[in-house]
Design an enzyme around this catalytic site. Structure first.
Site: not given
Length: 163
Positions: A18, A42, A91, A129
């Site tokens: 990040h 979440k 990514r 994460s």
């Protein structure tokens, strides 16, 4: 041309990947707003206040980066903040389909808002994460994946031996 970019995410926790995206964006845009999402889908490890504070600490050296929390539609948040660009990190190819759909929906909701994809440096491509939280939960070393302040907070969260 003054362009403000908004980089949204849950950042639970913020990783070196990040920060790499934030650093790249800070070189490209006049202002970068890192927007920490309250995501009801979440269950974050860190609450919104903690995530904002961690990001403020790890981005303190960037004069043109600002951290906010938000709980509304991203396009509405972007408009409120005067952002013309949404930044998204990619990514891997597996991220692209979801991000492409998201960009299309955001364009439909707000045609004047552009989405720009940035890729992290190669050494951060595999970091997520959720992986970081799992490694930390199992007592693994996450020092090469997150800033030291984040590592300390993860240890605090998961190190039940101290209690």
């Amino acid at each position: 041309m003054d362009i403000t970019a908004i980089y949204p995410g849950t950042f639970d926790p913020v990783t070196n990947g990040h920060i790499d995206i934030i650093a790249r964006a800070a070189r490209l845009y006049n202002e970068v707003i890192v927007a920490v999402a309250v995501n009801s889908n979440k269950s974050p490890l860190f609450d919104i206040t903690q995530r904002v504070e961690l990001l403020e600490e790890v981005t303190a050296d960037f004069d043109n980066v600002r951290i906010i929390g938000f709980d509304n539609l991203l396009v509405d948040c972007a408009k409120q903040q005067g952002a013309g660009v949404i930044l998204r990190g990619l990514r891997a190819i597996s991220d692209f389909e979801y991000e492409f759909q998201l960009a299309g929906m955001n364009r439909r909701l707000s045609p004047d808002l552009e989405t720009v994809f940035l890729t992290p440096a190669e050494q951060y491509e595999f970091i997520s994460s959720s992986m970081i939280k799992e490694i930390a939960r199992l007592g693994g070393d996450v020092s090469s994946f997150v800033p030291s302040i984040v590592q300390k907070q993860l240890i605090k969260k998961f190190d039940t031996r101290r209690e």
